[in-house]
Design a protein around this motif. Structure first.
Motif, PDB file in Angstrom:
ATOM      1  N   SER A   1       0.845  -1.205   0.000  1.00 60.12           N
ATOM      2  CA  SER A   1       0.000   0.000   0.000  1.00 60.12           C
ATOM      3  C   SER A   1       0.879   1.253   0.000  1.00 60.12           C
ATOM      4  CB  SER A   1      -0.987  -0.010   1.164  1.00 60.12           C
ATOM      5  OG  SER A   1      -0.301  -0.017   2.385  1.00 60.12           O
ATOM      6  N   GLN A   2       2.011   1.187   0.722  1.00 62.02           N
ATOM      7  CA  GLN A   2       2.928   2.328   0.691  1.00 62.02           C
ATOM      8  C   GLN A   2       3.568   2.493  -0.681  1.00 62.02           C
ATOM      9  OE1 GLN A   2       5.869   2.433   3.829  1.00 62.02           O
ATOM     10  NE2 GLN A   2       4.221   2.193   5.326  1.00 62.02           N
ATOM     11  N   TYR A   3       3.935   1.360  -1.276  1.00 62.14           N
ATOM     12  CA  TYR A   3       4.603   1.418  -2.581  1.00 62.14           C
ATOM     13  C   TYR A   3       3.715   2.097  -3.635  1.00 62.14           C
ATOM     14  CZ  TYR A   3       6.937   0.052  -6.879  1.00 62.14           C
ATOM     15  OH  TYR A   3       7.546   0.095  -8.111  1.00 62.14           O
ATOM     16  N   VAL A   4       2.427   1.724  -3.652  1.00 60.41           N
ATOM     17  CA  VAL A   4       1.565   2.321  -4.683  1.00 60.41           C
ATOM     18  C   VAL A   4       0.907   3.622  -4.209  1.00 60.41           C
ATOM     19  CG1 VAL A   4       1.073   0.082  -5.746  1.00 60.41           C
ATOM     20  CG2 VAL A   4      -0.574   1.053  -4.168  1.00 60.41           C
ATOM     21  N   GLY A   5       0.918   3.871  -2.910  1.00 64.47           N
ATOM     22  CA  GLY A   5       0.288   5.086  -2.399  1.00 64.47           C
ATOM     23  C   GLY A   5      -1.225   4.951  -2.309  1.00 64.47           C
ATOM     24  N   ALA A   6      -1.685   3.783  -1.873  1.00 68.15           N
ATOM     25  CA  ALA A   6      -3.127   3.583  -1.619  1.00 68.15           C
ATOM     26  C   ALA A   6      -3.300   3.323  -0.125  1.00 68.15           C
ATOM     27  CB  ALA A   6      -3.653   2.399  -2.419  1.00 68.15           C
ATOM     28  N   ARG A   7      -4.447   3.691   0.424  1.00 70.32           N
ATOM     29  CA  ARG A   7      -4.651   3.487   1.864  1.00 70.32           C
ATOM     30  C   ARG A   7      -4.739   2.007   2.219  1.00 70.32           C
ATOM     31  NH1 ARG A   7      -8.643   7.853   2.191  1.00 70.32           N
ATOM     32  NH2 ARG A   7      -7.199   9.580   2.231  1.00 70.32           N
ATOM     33  N   HIS A   8      -5.364   1.216   1.330  1.00 73.91           N
ATOM     34  CA  HIS A   8      -5.559  -0.203   1.641  1.00 73.91           C
ATOM     35  C   HIS A   8      -5.049  -1.078   0.501  1.00 73.91           C
ATOM     36  CE1 HIS A   8      -8.284   1.185   4.794  1.00 73.91           C
ATOM     37  NE2 HIS A   8      -8.730   2.036   3.891  1.00 73.91           N
ATOM     38  N   ALA A   9      -4.400  -2.171   0.867  1.00 70.84           N
ATOM     39  CA  ALA A   9      -3.984  -3.180  -0.109  1.00 70.84           C
ATOM     40  C   ALA A   9      -4.383  -4.535   0.458  1.00 70.84           C
ATOM     41  CB  ALA A   9      -2.481  -3.108  -0.337  1.00 70.84           C
ATOM     42  N   ILE A  10      -5.132  -5.306  -0.321  1.00 70.84           N
ATOM     43  CA  ILE A  10      -5.630  -6.598   0.146  1.00 70.84           C
ATOM     44  C   ILE A  10      -5.092  -7.704  -0.758  1.00 70.84           C
ATOM     45  CG2 ILE A  10      -7.731  -7.966   0.574  1.00 70.84           C
ATOM     46  CD1 ILE A  10      -8.826  -4.757   0.587  1.00 70.84           C
ATOM     47  N   PRO A  11      -4.142  -8.494  -0.227  1.00 69.71           N
ATOM     48  CA  PRO A  11      -3.589  -9.586  -1.041  1.00 69.71           C
ATOM     49  C   PRO A  11      -4.643 -10.673  -1.230  1.00 69.71           C
ATOM     50  CG  PRO A  11      -2.190  -9.081   0.872  1.00 69.71           C
ATOM     51  CD  PRO A  11      -3.506  -8.408   1.086  1.00 69.71           C
ATOM     52  N   VAL A  12      -4.775 -11.137  -2.455  1.00 65.16           N
ATOM     53  CA  VAL A  12      -5.752 -12.184  -2.774  1.00 65.16           C
ATOM     54  C   VAL A  12      -5.118 -13.205  -3.717  1.00 65.16           C
ATOM     55  CG1 VAL A  12      -7.854 -10.830  -2.370  1.00 65.16           C
ATOM     56  CG2 VAL A  12      -6.730 -10.694  -4.586  1.00 65.16           C
ATOM     57  N   SER A  13      -5.909 -14.211  -4.089  1.00 67.64           N
ATOM     58  CA  SER A  13      -5.356 -15.339  -4.834  1.00 67.64           C
ATOM     59  C   SER A  13      -5.018 -15.017  -6.293  1.00 67.64           C
ATOM     60  CB  SER A  13      -6.340 -16.511  -4.781  1.00 67.64           C
ATOM     61  OG  SER A  13      -7.616 -16.079  -5.203  1.00 67.64           O
ATOM     62  N   SER A  14      -5.606 -13.974  -6.849  1.00 72.33           N
ATOM     63  CA  SER A  14      -5.328 -13.616  -8.238  1.00 72.33           C
ATOM     64  C   SER A  14      -5.850 -12.212  -8.529  1.00 72.33           C
ATOM     65  CB  SER A  14      -5.998 -14.607  -9.207  1.00 72.33           C
ATOM     66  OG  SER A  14      -7.399 -14.485  -9.121  1.00 72.33           O
ATOM     67  N   CYS A  15      -5.431 -11.686  -9.660  1.00 75.91           N
ATOM     68  CA  CYS A  15      -5.987 -10.413 -10.128  1.00 75.91           C
ATOM     69  C   CYS A  15      -7.469 -10.593 -10.461  1.00 75.91           C
ATOM     70  CB  CYS A  15      -5.212  -9.952 -11.360  1.00 75.91           C
ATOM     71  SG  CYS A  15      -5.883  -8.497 -12.164  1.00 75.91           S
ATOM     72  N   SER A  16      -7.805 -11.759 -11.011  1.00 73.46           N
ATOM     73  CA  SER A  16      -9.206 -12.036 -11.341  1.00 73.46           C
ATOM     74  C   SER A  16     -10.068 -11.972 -10.089  1.00 73.46           C
ATOM     75  CB  SER A  16      -9.350 -13.419 -11.981  1.00 73.46           C
ATOM     76  OG  SER A  16      -8.429 -13.568 -13.035  1.00 73.46           O
ATOM     77  N   ALA A  17      -9.563 -12.520  -8.983  1.00 65.83           N
ATOM     78  CA  ALA A  17     -10.283 -12.474  -7.709  1.00 65.83           C
ATOM     79  C   ALA A  17     -10.422 -11.027  -7.243  1.00 65.83           C
ATOM     80  CB  ALA A  17      -9.550 -13.309  -6.657  1.00 65.83           C
ATOM     81  N   ALA A  18      -9.335 -10.252  -7.389  1.00 70.05           N
ATOM     82  CA  ALA A  18      -9.369  -8.840  -6.977  1.00 70.05           C
ATOM     83  C   ALA A  18     -10.405  -8.071  -7.797  1.00 70.05           C
ATOM     84  CB  ALA A  18      -7.987  -8.211  -7.138  1.00 70.05           C
ATOM     85  N   MET A  19     -10.462  -8.357  -9.104  1.00 71.75           N
ATOM     86  CA  MET A  19     -11.451  -7.699  -9.975  1.00 71.75           C
ATOM     87  C   MET A  19     -12.873  -8.072  -9.537  1.00 71.75           C
ATOM     88  SD  MET A  19     -10.027  -5.772 -12.262  1.00 71.75           S
ATOM     89  CE  MET A  19     -11.450  -5.547 -13.328  1.00 71.75           C
ATOM     90  N   HIS A  20     -13.064  -9.344  -9.222  1.00 69.12           N
ATOM     91  CA  HIS A  20     -14.396  -9.813  -8.797  1.00 69.12           C
ATOM     92  C   HIS A  20     -14.809  -9.113  -7.503  1.00 69.12           C
ATOM     93  CE1 HIS A  20     -17.206 -13.453  -7.836  1.00 69.12           C
ATOM     94  NE2 HIS A  20     -17.857 -12.432  -8.321  1.00 69.12           N
ATOM     95  N   LEU A  21     -13.885  -9.069  -6.527  1.00 70.83           N
ATOM     96  CA  LEU A  21     -14.181  -8.420  -5.247  1.00 70.83           C
ATOM     97  C   LEU A  21     -14.461  -6.929  -5.446  1.00 70.83           C
ATOM     98  CD1 LEU A  21     -11.454 -10.139  -3.032  1.00 70.83           C
ATOM     99  CD2 LEU A  21     -13.934 -10.545  -2.923  1.00 70.83           C
ATOM    100  N   ALA A  22     -13.733  -6.304  -6.379  1.00 73.62           N
ATOM    101  CA  ALA A  22     -13.947  -4.875  -6.639  1.00 73.62           C
ATOM    102  C   ALA A  22     -15.350  -4.656  -7.201  1.00 73.62           C
ATOM    103  CB  ALA A  22     -12.888  -4.348  -7.607  1.00 73.62           C
ATOM    104  N   CYS A  23     -15.732  -5.483  -8.180  1.00 72.05           N
ATOM    105  CA  CYS A  23     -17.055  -5.308  -8.804  1.00 72.05           C
ATOM    106  C   CYS A  23     -18.170  -5.540  -7.795  1.00 72.05           C
ATOM    107  CB  CYS A  23     -17.208  -6.255 -10.001  1.00 72.05           C
ATOM    108  SG  CYS A  23     -16.243  -5.729 -11.427  1.00 72.05           S
TER     109      CYS A  23
END
Ligand SMILES: *Cc1c(COP(=O)(O)O)cnc(C)c1O
Length: 382
Positions: free
Chosen positions: A43-65
Protein backbone atom coordinates in the motif's frame (compact mmCIF):
# COMPACT_ATOMS: atom_id res chain seq x y z
CA UNK A 1 9.19 -26.32 -28.57
CA UNK A 2 12.43 -25.34 -26.91
CA UNK A 3 12.86 -21.60 -27.20
CA UNK A 4 16.18 -19.78 -27.57
CA UNK A 5 14.26 -16.74 -26.36
CA UNK A 6 11.03 -17.43 -24.44
CA UNK A 7 8.43 -14.68 -24.04
CA UNK A 8 9.36 -14.37 -20.38
CA UNK A 9 11.33 -16.31 -17.83
CA UNK A 10 10.85 -15.65 -14.10
CA UNK A 11 14.07 -15.96 -12.10
CA UNK A 12 14.65 -15.63 -8.39
CA UNK A 13 17.75 -14.80 -6.40
CA UNK A 14 19.01 -17.04 -3.62
CA UNK A 15 17.97 -14.63 -0.84
CA UNK A 16 14.46 -14.40 -2.31
CA UNK A 17 14.10 -18.16 -2.35
CA UNK A 18 15.41 -18.28 1.22
CA UNK A 19 12.67 -15.89 2.29
CA UNK A 20 10.17 -18.36 0.83
CA UNK A 21 11.80 -21.35 2.56
CA UNK A 22 12.01 -19.47 5.89
CA UNK A 23 8.31 -18.83 5.69
CA UNK A 24 7.63 -22.54 5.12
CA UNK A 25 9.87 -23.36 8.09
CA UNK A 26 7.98 -20.95 10.33
CA UNK A 27 5.08 -23.36 10.61
CA UNK A 28 2.51 -20.77 9.51
CA UNK A 29 1.39 -21.31 5.93
CA UNK A 30 -1.81 -19.38 5.35
CA UNK A 31 -2.49 -15.65 5.72
CA UNK A 32 -0.49 -14.34 8.68
CA UNK A 33 2.21 -11.87 9.70
CA UNK A 34 4.08 -11.87 6.37
CA UNK A 35 0.84 -11.16 4.50
CA UNK A 36 0.12 -8.29 6.94
CA UNK A 37 3.59 -6.92 6.23
CA UNK A 38 2.97 -7.20 2.49
CA UNK A 39 -0.25 -5.20 2.88
CA UNK A 40 1.73 -2.37 4.49
CA UNK A 41 4.64 -2.43 2.07
CA UNK A 42 2.47 -2.70 -1.04
CA UNK A 43 0.00 0.00 0.00
CA UNK A 44 2.93 2.33 0.69
CA UNK A 45 4.60 1.42 -2.58
CA UNK A 46 1.56 2.32 -4.68
CA UNK A 47 0.29 5.09 -2.40
CA UNK A 48 -3.13 3.58 -1.62
CA UNK A 49 -4.65 3.49 1.86
CA UNK A 50 -5.56 -0.20 1.64
CA UNK A 51 -3.98 -3.18 -0.11
CA UNK A 52 -5.63 -6.60 0.15
CA UNK A 53 -3.59 -9.59 -1.04
CA UNK A 54 -5.75 -12.18 -2.77
CA UNK A 55 -5.36 -15.34 -4.83
CA UNK A 56 -5.33 -13.62 -8.24
CA UNK A 57 -5.99 -10.41 -10.13
CA UNK A 58 -9.21 -12.04 -11.34
CA UNK A 59 -10.28 -12.47 -7.71
CA UNK A 60 -9.37 -8.84 -6.98
CA UNK A 61 -11.45 -7.70 -9.97
CA UNK A 62 -14.40 -9.81 -8.80
CA UNK A 63 -14.18 -8.42 -5.25
CA UNK A 64 -13.95 -4.88 -6.64
CA UNK A 65 -17.06 -5.31 -8.80
CA UNK A 66 -19.04 -6.83 -5.94
CA UNK A 67 -17.61 -4.39 -3.42
CA UNK A 68 -18.78 -1.30 -5.30
CA UNK A 69 -22.21 -2.87 -5.61
CA UNK A 70 -22.37 -3.67 -9.32
CA UNK A 71 -25.23 -5.98 -10.13
CA UNK A 72 -28.08 -6.81 -12.51
CA UNK A 73 -29.28 -3.82 -14.51
CA UNK A 74 -25.92 -2.04 -14.30
CA UNK A 75 -23.75 -1.48 -17.36
CA UNK A 76 -19.98 -1.28 -17.23
CA UNK A 77 -17.81 0.10 -20.04
CA UNK A 78 -14.83 -2.17 -20.73
CA UNK A 79 -12.20 -2.78 -23.41
CA UNK A 80 -12.58 -5.80 -25.69
CA UNK A 81 -8.80 -5.88 -26.21
CA UNK A 82 -7.98 -7.45 -22.86
CA UNK A 83 -7.76 -10.69 -20.95
CA UNK A 84 -11.10 -12.20 -19.99
CA UNK A 85 -10.77 -11.34 -16.26
CA UNK A 86 -11.28 -7.62 -16.93
CA UNK A 87 -14.77 -8.39 -18.16
CA UNK A 88 -15.73 -11.70 -16.53
CA UNK A 89 -15.65 -9.93 -13.15
CA UNK A 90 -18.48 -7.72 -14.42
CA UNK A 91 -20.47 -10.71 -15.66
CA UNK A 92 -19.92 -12.66 -12.43
CA UNK A 93 -21.31 -9.67 -10.52
CA UNK A 94 -24.45 -9.86 -12.66
CA UNK A 95 -23.82 -6.59 -14.49
CA UNK A 96 -23.56 -6.13 -18.27
CA UNK A 97 -20.31 -5.22 -20.04
CA UNK A 98 -20.36 -2.71 -22.90
CA UNK A 99 -17.30 -2.80 -25.11
CA UNK A 100 -15.50 0.40 -26.11
CA UNK A 101 -12.72 0.91 -28.64
CA UNK A 102 -9.01 1.57 -28.10
CA UNK A 103 -7.40 4.95 -28.80
CA UNK A 104 -5.56 3.97 -31.97
CA UNK A 105 -3.65 1.23 -33.71
CA UNK A 106 -0.42 2.03 -31.85
CA UNK A 107 -2.35 3.06 -28.71
CA UNK A 108 -3.99 -0.15 -27.54
CA UNK A 109 -5.79 1.25 -24.48
CA UNK A 110 -9.33 2.57 -23.99
CA UNK A 111 -10.13 5.79 -25.81
CA UNK A 112 -11.76 8.47 -23.63
CA UNK A 113 -13.96 9.56 -26.53
CA UNK A 114 -15.05 5.98 -27.23
CA UNK A 115 -15.87 5.48 -23.55
CA UNK A 116 -17.89 8.69 -23.47
CA UNK A 117 -19.88 7.51 -26.49
CA UNK A 118 -20.90 4.35 -24.65
CA UNK A 119 -22.21 6.13 -21.55
CA UNK A 120 -25.95 5.60 -21.22
CA UNK A 121 -28.76 5.58 -18.68
CA UNK A 122 -27.62 2.37 -17.04
CA UNK A 123 -23.87 2.98 -17.04
CA UNK A 124 -22.46 2.74 -13.53
CA UNK A 125 -18.77 2.06 -14.00
CA UNK A 126 -15.78 2.06 -16.34
CA UNK A 127 -12.95 -0.47 -16.23
CA UNK A 128 -9.62 0.47 -17.79
CA UNK A 129 -6.75 -1.90 -18.48
CA UNK A 130 -3.17 -0.61 -18.42
CA UNK A 131 -2.00 -2.44 -21.55
CA UNK A 132 1.54 -3.71 -21.10
CA UNK A 133 1.82 -1.38 -18.10
CA UNK A 134 1.06 1.75 -20.14
CA UNK A 135 -1.45 3.97 -18.35
CA UNK A 136 -2.75 5.24 -21.69
CA UNK A 137 -5.67 7.63 -21.18
CA UNK A 138 -6.38 6.54 -17.59
CA UNK A 139 -6.08 10.09 -16.14
CA UNK A 140 -8.54 11.47 -18.73
CA UNK A 141 -10.94 8.58 -18.17
CA UNK A 142 -10.70 9.15 -14.40
CA UNK A 143 -11.65 12.79 -15.02
CA UNK A 144 -14.57 11.73 -17.23
CA UNK A 145 -15.72 9.26 -14.55
CA UNK A 146 -15.69 12.04 -11.95
CA UNK A 147 -17.67 14.41 -14.20
CA UNK A 148 -20.28 11.78 -15.00
CA UNK A 149 -20.44 10.34 -11.49
CA UNK A 150 -19.25 6.89 -12.57
CA UNK A 151 -17.10 4.39 -10.70
CA UNK A 152 -13.63 3.73 -12.14
CA UNK A 153 -11.95 0.35 -11.58
CA UNK A 154 -8.48 -0.28 -13.01
CA UNK A 155 -7.21 -3.64 -14.21
CA UNK A 156 -3.51 -3.06 -13.57
CA UNK A 157 -2.40 -6.70 -13.93
CA UNK A 158 0.55 -5.52 -16.06
CA UNK A 159 1.34 -2.33 -14.23
CA UNK A 160 3.27 -2.93 -10.99
CA UNK A 161 5.68 0.00 -10.92
CA UNK A 162 3.91 2.13 -13.56
CA UNK A 163 3.34 5.76 -12.59
CA UNK A 164 2.05 8.87 -14.33
CA UNK A 165 3.21 12.18 -12.87
CA UNK A 166 4.13 10.36 -9.69
CA UNK A 167 0.79 8.66 -9.29
CA UNK A 168 0.81 4.87 -9.33
CA UNK A 169 -1.37 2.74 -11.63
CA UNK A 170 -4.40 1.43 -9.77
CA UNK A 171 -4.91 4.63 -7.75
CA UNK A 172 -6.68 6.79 -10.35
CA UNK A 173 -10.10 5.33 -9.63
CA UNK A 174 -11.95 3.67 -6.76
CA UNK A 175 -10.03 0.39 -6.96
CA UNK A 176 -7.11 -1.24 -8.76
CA UNK A 177 -6.32 -4.94 -9.28
CA UNK A 178 -2.75 -6.23 -9.70
CA UNK A 179 -1.55 -9.69 -10.76
CA UNK A 180 1.44 -11.70 -9.53
CA UNK A 181 0.86 -14.47 -12.06
CA UNK A 182 3.99 -15.95 -13.63
CA UNK A 183 3.92 -14.03 -16.92
CA UNK A 184 3.52 -10.56 -15.35
CA UNK A 185 6.39 -8.24 -14.48
CA UNK A 186 5.92 -8.95 -10.75
CA UNK A 187 5.23 -12.63 -11.37
CA UNK A 188 5.93 -15.03 -8.52
CA UNK A 189 3.56 -17.88 -9.40
CA UNK A 190 -0.03 -16.89 -8.72
CA UNK A 191 -1.55 -14.08 -6.71
CA UNK A 192 -3.14 -10.67 -6.86
CA UNK A 193 -3.75 -7.45 -4.94
CA UNK A 194 -6.74 -5.16 -4.59
CA UNK A 195 -5.88 -1.56 -3.74
CA UNK A 196 -8.24 1.22 -2.76
CA UNK A 197 -8.51 4.35 -0.60
CA UNK A 198 -12.09 3.45 0.25
CA UNK A 199 -12.35 1.99 3.78
CA UNK A 200 -15.78 0.43 3.21
CA UNK A 201 -14.73 -1.33 0.00
CA UNK A 202 -11.50 -2.53 1.66
CA UNK A 203 -13.36 -3.91 4.66
CA UNK A 204 -15.92 -5.69 2.54
CA UNK A 205 -13.31 -7.20 0.21
CA UNK A 206 -11.15 -8.33 3.15
CA UNK A 207 -14.09 -10.24 4.63
CA UNK A 208 -15.51 -11.51 1.37
CA UNK A 209 -12.19 -12.98 0.22
CA UNK A 210 -12.20 -15.07 3.42
CA UNK A 211 -15.59 -16.77 3.06
CA UNK A 212 -17.24 -13.74 4.64
CA UNK A 213 -16.04 -14.74 8.10
CA UNK A 214 -15.88 -12.07 10.78
CA UNK A 215 -12.32 -12.85 11.95
CA UNK A 216 -9.14 -14.17 10.38
CA UNK A 217 -7.18 -17.33 11.19
CA UNK A 218 -4.13 -15.54 12.60
CA UNK A 219 -6.34 -13.65 15.07
CA UNK A 220 -8.19 -16.80 16.11
CA UNK A 221 -4.88 -18.68 16.48
CA UNK A 222 -4.03 -16.42 19.42
CA UNK A 223 -7.35 -16.75 21.20
CA UNK A 224 -8.09 -19.22 23.98
CA UNK A 225 -11.47 -20.22 22.61
CA UNK A 226 -11.65 -18.90 19.08
CA UNK A 227 -14.96 -18.55 17.29
CA UNK A 228 -16.15 -17.06 14.09
CA UNK A 229 -19.36 -15.84 12.59
CA UNK A 230 -20.45 -15.93 8.99
CA UNK A 231 -21.11 -12.24 8.35
CA UNK A 232 -21.70 -12.40 4.62
CA UNK A 233 -21.45 -14.75 1.66
CA UNK A 234 -17.87 -15.00 0.49
CA UNK A 235 -15.15 -16.95 -1.32
CA UNK A 236 -11.80 -18.49 -0.65
CA UNK A 237 -9.67 -15.87 -2.43
CA UNK A 238 -6.86 -16.01 0.14
CA UNK A 239 -3.18 -15.41 -0.48
CA UNK A 240 -0.61 -16.94 1.90
CA UNK A 241 2.48 -16.14 3.97
CA UNK A 242 5.11 -18.02 1.90
CA UNK A 243 4.15 -16.16 -1.28
CA UNK A 244 3.94 -12.90 0.70
CA UNK A 245 7.50 -13.49 1.91
CA UNK A 246 8.69 -14.08 -1.66
CA UNK A 247 6.83 -11.02 -2.95
CA UNK A 248 8.23 -8.81 -0.19
CA UNK A 249 11.76 -9.64 -1.32
CA UNK A 250 10.93 -9.34 -5.04
CA UNK A 251 9.34 -5.92 -4.49
CA UNK A 252 12.76 -4.59 -3.49
CA UNK A 253 14.05 -5.06 -7.03
CA UNK A 254 10.85 -4.24 -8.92
CA UNK A 255 11.96 -0.74 -9.97
CA UNK A 256 15.36 -2.04 -11.03
CA UNK A 257 13.75 -4.86 -13.03
CA UNK A 258 11.41 -2.40 -14.70
CA UNK A 259 14.36 -0.17 -15.68
CA UNK A 260 16.04 -3.17 -17.26
CA UNK A 261 12.79 -3.89 -19.13
CA UNK A 262 12.72 -0.25 -20.30
CA UNK A 263 16.27 -0.62 -21.66
CA UNK A 264 15.31 -3.73 -23.67
CA UNK A 265 12.23 -1.89 -24.94
CA UNK A 266 14.47 0.97 -26.13
CA UNK A 267 16.88 -1.39 -27.81
CA UNK A 268 14.03 -3.10 -29.73
CA UNK A 269 12.73 0.31 -30.82
CA UNK A 270 16.17 1.33 -32.05
CA UNK A 271 16.53 -1.97 -33.94
CA UNK A 272 13.10 -1.63 -35.59
CA UNK A 273 13.23 2.09 -36.36
CA UNK A 274 14.64 1.44 -39.83
CA UNK A 275 12.09 -1.24 -40.68
CA UNK A 276 8.98 -0.27 -42.66
CA UNK A 277 6.83 -3.30 -42.03
CA UNK A 278 6.71 -3.29 -38.23
CA UNK A 279 5.68 -0.46 -35.92
CA UNK A 280 6.07 -0.71 -32.12
CA UNK A 281 3.09 0.44 -30.07
CA UNK A 282 3.62 3.74 -28.25
CA UNK A 283 5.99 3.65 -25.29
CA UNK A 284 5.34 5.38 -21.97
CA UNK A 285 6.95 8.81 -21.62
CA UNK A 286 10.55 8.44 -20.46
CA UNK A 287 9.72 10.78 -17.55
CA UNK A 288 7.36 8.20 -16.06
CA UNK A 289 8.61 4.90 -14.64
CA UNK A 290 6.67 1.98 -16.11
CA UNK A 291 6.54 -1.79 -15.91
CA UNK A 292 7.19 -2.51 -19.62
CA UNK A 293 5.35 -5.76 -19.03
CA UNK A 294 4.93 -6.47 -22.76
CA UNK A 295 6.71 -5.41 -25.93
CA UNK A 296 4.12 -5.22 -28.68
CA UNK A 297 4.24 -4.10 -32.29
CA UNK A 298 1.90 -3.88 -35.25
CA UNK A 299 2.71 -5.58 -38.56
CA UNK A 300 2.07 -4.02 -41.93
CA UNK A 301 -1.22 -5.05 -43.57
CA UNK A 302 0.70 -6.78 -46.37
CA UNK A 303 2.11 -9.36 -43.96
CA UNK A 304 0.63 -12.65 -42.83
CA UNK A 305 0.99 -12.68 -39.03
CA UNK A 306 0.85 -16.47 -38.68
CA UNK A 307 3.68 -16.84 -41.19
CA UNK A 308 5.67 -14.14 -39.44
CA UNK A 309 5.24 -15.87 -36.06
CA UNK A 310 6.12 -19.23 -37.58
CA UNK A 311 9.28 -17.76 -39.04
CA UNK A 312 10.27 -16.36 -35.62
CA UNK A 313 9.47 -19.71 -33.99
CA UNK A 314 11.78 -21.46 -36.46
CA UNK A 315 14.52 -19.16 -35.22
CA UNK A 316 13.75 -20.04 -31.59
CA UNK A 317 11.84 -16.87 -30.73
CA UNK A 318 8.55 -17.26 -28.88
CA UNK A 319 5.79 -14.76 -29.66
CA UNK A 320 2.24 -14.14 -28.53
CA UNK A 321 -0.86 -12.12 -29.38
CA UNK A 322 -2.31 -9.80 -26.71
CA UNK A 323 -5.25 -10.29 -27.17
CA UNK A 324 -7.86 -12.05 -29.25
CA UNK A 325 -10.83 -9.67 -28.97
CA UNK A 326 -13.53 -10.63 -26.48
CA UNK A 327 -16.39 -9.42 -28.65
CA UNK A 328 -15.20 -11.42 -31.66
CA UNK A 329 -15.48 -15.03 -30.53
CA UNK A 330 -16.63 -17.34 -27.80
CA UNK A 331 -18.65 -16.34 -24.76
CA UNK A 332 -18.81 -12.59 -25.45
CA UNK A 333 -19.15 -12.84 -29.24
CA UNK A 334 -21.48 -10.13 -30.50
CA UNK A 335 -21.87 -9.43 -34.22
CA UNK A 336 -23.47 -6.06 -33.46
CA UNK A 337 -20.34 -4.65 -31.82
CA UNK A 338 -17.94 -2.84 -34.15
CA UNK A 339 -14.64 -1.56 -32.78
CA UNK A 340 -12.55 -0.49 -35.77
CA UNK A 341 -9.26 0.23 -34.00
CA UNK A 342 -9.41 -2.82 -31.73
CA UNK A 343 -10.21 -5.06 -34.69
CA UNK A 344 -7.39 -3.62 -36.79
CA UNK A 345 -4.92 -3.88 -33.91
CA UNK A 346 -5.88 -7.41 -32.87
CA UNK A 347 -5.44 -8.67 -36.42
CA UNK A 348 -1.90 -7.28 -36.78
CA UNK A 349 -0.30 -7.13 -33.32
CA UNK A 350 2.46 -9.36 -32.09
CA UNK A 351 4.19 -9.63 -28.70
CA UNK A 352 7.95 -10.24 -28.54
CA UNK A 353 10.05 -11.62 -25.65
CA UNK A 354 10.83 -9.22 -22.81
CA UNK A 355 12.18 -10.07 -19.37
CA UNK A 356 14.85 -8.46 -17.16
CA UNK A 357 17.34 -11.33 -17.30
CA UNK A 358 17.32 -11.39 -21.09
CA UNK A 359 20.89 -11.52 -22.34
CA UNK A 360 22.25 -9.29 -25.09
CA UNK A 361 22.67 -12.24 -27.51
CA UNK A 362 18.95 -12.92 -27.01
CA UNK A 363 18.01 -9.29 -27.76
CA UNK A 364 20.15 -9.47 -30.91
CA UNK A 365 18.67 -12.81 -31.91
CA UNK A 366 15.14 -11.39 -31.66
CA UNK A 367 16.05 -8.27 -33.68
CA UNK A 368 17.78 -10.37 -36.34
CA UNK A 369 14.92 -12.88 -36.48
CA UNK A 370 12.41 -10.02 -36.93
CA UNK A 371 14.50 -8.48 -39.71
CA UNK A 372 14.80 -11.81 -41.53
CA UNK A 373 11.15 -12.71 -41.05
CA UNK A 374 10.03 -9.37 -42.49
CA UNK A 375 12.16 -9.79 -45.58
CA UNK A 376 10.91 -13.33 -46.24
CA UNK A 377 8.12 -13.54 -48.81
CA UNK A 378 5.37 -13.89 -46.20
CA UNK A 379 2.95 -11.49 -47.83
CA UNK A 380 -0.66 -12.38 -47.45
CA UNK A 381 -2.71 -12.73 -50.60
CA UNK A 382 -4.25 -9.32 -51.32
C1 LIG B 1 -3.16 -11.86 -16.54
C2 LIG B 1 -4.22 -10.85 -16.57
C3 LIG B 1 -5.28 -10.91 -15.66
C4 LIG B 1 -5.50 -12.07 -14.75
O1 LIG B 1 -4.57 -12.14 -13.72
P1 LIG B 1 -4.66 -13.39 -12.74
O2 LIG B 1 -3.78 -12.97 -11.60
O3 LIG B 1 -4.10 -14.57 -13.48
O4 LIG B 1 -6.06 -13.57 -12.35
C5 LIG B 1 -6.21 -9.89 -15.67
N1 LIG B 1 -6.13 -8.89 -16.55
C6 LIG B 1 -5.13 -8.81 -17.45
C7 LIG B 1 -5.08 -7.66 -18.38
C8 LIG B 1 -4.16 -9.80 -17.50
O5 LIG B 1 -3.19 -9.75 -18.42
Amino acid sequence: MRWEVPLCRPEFRQDELEALVDSYRSGWLTVGPRTAELEDVFSQYVGARHAIPVSSCSAAMHLACLGVGLGPGDEVIVPSLTFTSTVSAVTHAGATPRFADIAGVTEPWLSTAAVEEQIGERTRAIITMAYGGHLGETPQIAELARERDLILIEDVAHAAGSRRDGRHAGTFGLAGAFSFSASKNLGIGEGGMLVTDDAELADRAARQMWHGLGSQAWTRHHQASPQYQLGMLGFNYRFDDPRSALLLSCLKRLDEDNERRAAIDRSYRAAFSQLDLIEPTDSPSCEDPASYCLFTAVLDRSLDRDEFRKSLAERGVQTSVHYPLLHKSGFYADPNVRLANSEDYASRCVTLPLFPQMESWQEELVAEAVRESLSRPVHAAA
